[in-house]
Design a protein around this motif. Structure first.
Motif: not given
Length: 125
Positions: A18-19, A34-35, A41-46, A68-69
């Protein structure tokens, strides 16, 4: 921190893919995406690590997933978007301060400084 990994190899490869693809996509997209890509990505990782994370990390992961949402949906409001990003950054910073024991180190450092200042002034309380 426990010795068990919070990501398996498949999850790690998914996040890496993904990254890398988001980085490539970003070349052709407007900068404001970009943000959003990073938050995705942060939401997916969490979401990936939440089932195996310790109890102390669970509230931060929930904040990240919620943040994220909220930031993705409300991206049409630039000021609100930045405020929500700032709040999410504060959540991460607060978690790090507590989990790394920096709050205790800060308190101890402040106590030492206060004691030193009192000794210099010849005052005690």
């Amino acid at each position: 921190m426990s010795g068990s990994p919070v990501l398996d190899e498949g999850d790690a490869v998914e996040l890496l893919a993904y990254l890398v693809t988001a980085a490539r996509t970003q070349v052709d997209e407007a900068a404001e995406y970009a943000p959003m890509r990073l938050l995705t990505a942060a939401g997916r990782l969490a979401a990936m690590i939440e089932p195996r994370a310790g109890a102390g990390l669970q509230p931060l992961l929930a904040d990240i997933r919620r943040g994220f949402s909220e930031t993705t949906v409300g991206a049409g409001d630039p000021e609100g978007y930045v405020e929500r990003l700032d709040a999410l950054c504060r959540s991460v910073a607060e978690h790090l301060v507590v989990s790394l024991g920096l709050d205790r180190d800060l308190d101890q450092g402040l106590d030492r400084d206060l004691d030193r200042d009192l000794d210099r002034n010849g005052t005690d309380s």
